[in-house]
Design a protein around this motif. Structure first.
Motif, mmCIF file in Angstrom:
data_model
loop_
_atom_site.group_PDB
_atom_site.id
_atom_site.type_symbol
_atom_site.label_atom_id
_atom_site.label_comp_id
_atom_site.label_asym_id
_atom_site.label_seq_id
_atom_site.Cartn_x
_atom_site.Cartn_y
_atom_site.Cartn_z
ATOM 1 N N LEU A 118 0.829 -1.197 0.000
ATOM 2 C CA LEU A 118 0.000 0.000 0.000
ATOM 3 C C LEU A 118 0.865 1.249 0.000
ATOM 4 N N ASN A 119 0.286 2.322 -0.494
ATOM 5 C CA ASN A 119 0.891 3.645 -0.387
ATOM 6 C C ASN A 119 -0.089 4.498 0.409
ATOM 7 N N LEU A 120 -0.222 4.161 1.697
ATOM 8 C CA LEU A 120 -1.295 4.721 2.522
ATOM 9 C C LEU A 120 -0.904 6.061 3.127
ATOM 10 N N LYS A 121 -1.826 7.019 2.990
ATOM 11 C CA LYS A 121 -1.687 8.322 3.638
ATOM 12 C C LYS A 121 -2.960 8.569 4.444
ATOM 13 N N VAL A 122 -2.768 8.938 5.709
ATOM 14 C CA VAL A 122 -3.896 9.102 6.625
ATOM 15 C C VAL A 122 -4.090 10.571 6.950
ATOM 16 N N VAL A 123 -5.307 11.040 6.721
ATOM 17 C CA VAL A 123 -5.695 12.389 7.123
ATOM 18 C C VAL A 123 -6.606 12.237 8.336
ATOM 19 N N GLN A 124 -6.099 12.628 9.509
ATOM 20 C CA GLN A 124 -6.937 12.545 10.701
ATOM 21 C C GLN A 124 -7.661 13.868 10.894
ATOM 22 N N LEU A 125 -8.982 13.783 10.931
ATOM 23 C CA LEU A 125 -9.823 14.966 11.126
ATOM 24 C C LEU A 125 -10.274 15.032 12.575
ATOM 25 N N VAL A 126 -10.068 16.179 13.203
ATOM 26 C CA VAL A 126 -10.530 16.386 14.570
ATOM 27 C C VAL A 126 -11.443 17.604 14.602
ATOM 28 N N ARG A 127 -12.230 17.690 15.661
ATOM 29 C CA ARG A 127 -13.117 18.841 15.837
ATOM 30 C C ARG A 127 -13.245 19.132 17.329
ATOM 31 N N ASP A 128 -13.563 20.353 17.654
ATOM 32 C CA ASP A 128 -13.815 20.732 19.041
ATOM 33 C C ASP A 128 -14.873 19.793 19.618
ATOM 34 N N PRO A 129 -14.580 19.057 20.698
ATOM 35 C CA PRO A 129 -15.548 18.113 21.274
ATOM 36 C C PRO A 129 -16.875 18.756 21.656
ATOM 37 N N ARG A 130 -16.871 20.042 21.976
ATOM 38 C CA ARG A 130 -18.112 20.737 22.297
ATOM 39 C C ARG A 130 -19.001 20.839 21.066
ATOM 40 N N GLY A 131 -18.388 21.052 19.910
ATOM 41 C CA GLY A 131 -19.144 21.078 18.655
ATOM 42 C C GLY A 131 -19.631 19.697 18.266
ATOM 43 N N ILE A 132 -18.818 18.672 18.524
ATOM 44 C CA ILE A 132 -19.224 17.291 18.237
ATOM 45 C C ILE A 132 -20.461 16.932 19.056
ATOM 46 N N LEU A 133 -20.454 17.279 20.341
ATOM 47 C CA LEU A 133 -21.597 16.982 21.196
ATOM 48 C C LEU A 133 -22.857 17.658 20.686
ATOM 49 N N ALA A 134 -22.789 18.934 20.363
ATOM 50 C CA ALA A 134 -23.967 19.665 19.890
ATOM 51 C C ALA A 134 -24.532 19.027 18.620
ATOM 52 N N SER A 135 -23.651 18.613 17.724
ATOM 53 C CA SER A 135 -24.096 17.996 16.474
ATOM 54 C C SER A 135 -24.714 16.621 16.721
ATOM 55 N N ARG A 136 -24.146 15.843 17.643
ATOM 56 C CA ARG A 136 -24.706 14.523 17.945
ATOM 57 C C ARG A 136 -26.095 14.639 18.572
ATOM 58 N N ILE A 137 -26.298 15.632 19.413
ATOM 59 C CA ILE A 137 -27.614 15.818 20.042
ATOM 60 C C ILE A 137 -28.669 16.066 18.976
ATOM 61 N N ASP A 138 -28.342 16.891 17.982
ATOM 62 C CA ASP A 138 -29.304 17.208 16.926
ATOM 63 C C ASP A 138 -29.490 16.062 15.941
ATOM 64 N N THR A 139 -28.424 15.313 15.693
ATOM 65 C CA THR A 139 -28.460 14.270 14.658
ATOM 66 C C THR A 139 -29.028 12.955 15.165
ATOM 67 N N PHE A 140 -28.741 12.628 16.422
ATOM 68 C CA PHE A 140 -29.184 11.358 16.989
ATOM 69 C C PHE A 140 -30.050 11.615 18.235
ATOM 70 N N PRO A 141 -31.238 12.188 18.053
ATOM 71 C CA PRO A 141 -32.049 12.612 19.208
ATOM 72 C C PRO A 141 -32.446 11.478 20.147
ATOM 73 N N GLU A 142 -32.654 10.276 19.615
ATOM 74 C CA GLU A 142 -33.055 9.166 20.484
ATOM 75 C C GLU A 142 -31.908 8.738 21.393
ATOM 76 N N SER A 143 -30.716 8.635 20.830
ATOM 77 C CA SER A 143 -29.563 8.211 21.620
ATOM 78 C C SER A 143 -29.121 9.285 22.611
ATOM 79 N N PHE A 144 -29.436 10.533 22.309
ATOM 80 C CA PHE A 144 -28.989 11.643 23.149
ATOM 81 C C PHE A 144 -30.177 12.370 23.788
ATOM 82 N N ARG A 145 -31.196 11.597 24.122
ATOM 83 C CA ARG A 145 -32.410 12.199 24.675
ATOM 84 C C ARG A 145 -32.134 12.928 25.985
ATOM 85 N N ALA A 146 -31.330 12.319 26.873
ATOM 86 C CA ALA A 146 -31.044 12.964 28.165
ATOM 87 C C ALA A 146 -30.321 14.289 27.959
#
Length: 417
Positions: A231-259
């Motif tokens: 392989l000639n593998l190149k990895v691009v690791q994408l990160v994001r502010d965890p506070r933004g990740i949480l807000a997006s998960r609450i909106d995207t997965f309302p059943e899993s993040f009901r609390a």
């Protein structure tokens, strides 16, 4: 007769081992419809696997991310390129076949030994399939797709419409409109069942292969692939502010993040709030970015860390940097997509993976959604990760809402070349 949880756990691990061993044995056998030497190339009338007419070197690209970190966005920056064959989350099929969710393997209420065994099994299956897909052996996916494809045709490939190559000739003969103008669901409607033999041929016709995944926790889990000479593998690791990740998960997965949603809407923190997903994400970021930024020899020329906020703020500049690291020239398709998809008034339609948006505003829009108490909890859990990745803490509700001041510090993460 009652069974102890240890006995049940051993049975689960044993079952996973049997499944994985059987699957690995099957996919290890070469599958060809008609074998032709590589130097003969692929003709339009040949249903050939394998078939690789691409000039060397082929670049194998892996986007390493987590859910709701902007990975669909960065994936599209590669998907639009005329020379890149892109697959969206093919490891989904491995996960759903071997176990319902990888989080049960990584964070179950069980013994450490069983957790480690299950995690190794899943990661081993992930690596084996990635190696096959980078080599355009798409038939190896058939083992994991349920129900099993019929005559190498399936309607069940996860998010097929997110791949431009799978919605274009020779995979799809529909020519009424250009694939880039279709909504994702239109691809399946217009193109019908996916022919994996044609998909493998389309892969062979592209010079590079890119895959996005949110199912591998850390860069260290990919070392066997990074060091694989095939392989000639190149990895691009994408990160994001965890506070933004949480807000997006609450909106995207309302059943899993009901609390969490109840807390956000009512201002009262529920007693049954589960923050394990958040601590796991921050731990993975901390460990993975820590490995990459330490620049071990095995990652030289193979690793680049990208913050979503930087990409959203300066999409053209950051895209150029990513492509430079990959050793691929940005083409007009990518440039046009950036212009059309980073200056919109908001997300395109109601689809949770939509990528048409005002990217700069979206990156820190979470600051107007989360309460200060919620942000404070994330900061307590993820303080080391926030510091490592260059995200500023807020110390008051007023500071949180002042979106004129970015919380992403000016911090440069250079590719390890």
């Amino acid at each position: 007769m009652e069974c102890s949880w240890k006995a049940v756990l051993l049975l689960v691990v044993a079952s996973l081992a049997v499944q994985y061993t059987a699957i690995r044995t099957f996919v290890a056998k070469p599958f060809t419809i008609c074998r032709i030497p590589k130097h003969t190339g692929c003709g339009p009338g040949l249903a050939v696997t394998p078939c690789d007419p691409r000039p060397q070197p082929v670049t194998h690209i892996l986007i390493l991310a987590t859910t709701r970190s902007g990975s669909s966005f960065i994936g599209q920056l590669l998907n639009q390129h005329a020379d890149i064959f892109y697959l969206f989350e093919p490891l989904y099929h491995v996960q759903t076949t071997l176990i319902n969710t990888s989080l049960r393997i990584r964070h179950p209420a069980s013994s450490p030994a069983a957790t480690a065994d299950g995690r190794r099994l899943l990661l081993g299956a992930y690596r084996d399939l990635l190696r096959s897909l980078f080599d355009c052996r798409l038939h190896d996916l058939e083992t994991y797709i349920k129900p099993a494809p019929d005559a190498h045709r399936t309607q069940r490939l996860f998010r097929r419409g997110a791949s431009k190559a799978l919605c274009s000739p020779p995979v799809c003969q529909e020519s009424a409109a250009a694939p880039e103008r279709w909504e994702e669901g239109e691809c399946v409607q217009r193109c019908g069942a996916l022919n994996l033999t044609l998909a493998a041929r389309a892969c062979g016709l592209r010079r590079h292969v890119a895959i996005k995944t949110v199912r591998i926790p850390e860069i260290a889990d990919l070392r066997a692939l990074v060091e694989d000479p095939r392989l000639n593998l190149k990895v691009v690791q994408l990160v994001r502010d965890p506070r933004g990740i949480l807000a997006s998960r609450i909106d995207t997965f309302p059943e899993s993040f009901r609390a969490w949603k109840i807390w956000r809407n009512s201002g009262r923190k529920p007693y049954n709030l589960d923050a394990s997903h958040l601590s796991a994400t921050c731990e993975d970021f901390l460990n993975s970015a820590g490995t990459g930024l330490a620049r071990p020899g095995w990652l030289k020329g193979r690793y680049m860390l990208v913050r979503y906020e930087d990409l959203a703020r300066e999409p053209e500049k950051k895209t150029e940097e990513i492509y430079r690291f990959l050793g691929v020239a940005v083409d007009s398709n990518v440039q046009r997509w950036i212009l059309n998809n980073t200056r919109g008034a908001g997300a395109s339609g109601n689809h949770k993976y939509a990528t048409v948006r005002d990217s700069a505003a979206t990156a820190e829009g979470w600051r107007l959604k989360l309460t200060y108490d919620m942000v404070e909890l994330v900061q307590n859990i993820c303080n080391l990760t926030l510091a490592q990745l260059g995200y500023k803490m807020v110390t008051s509700p007023e500071e949180l809402r002042n979106v004129s001041v970015s919380l992403a510090e000016d911090k440069t993460f250079l590719p390890f070349l």
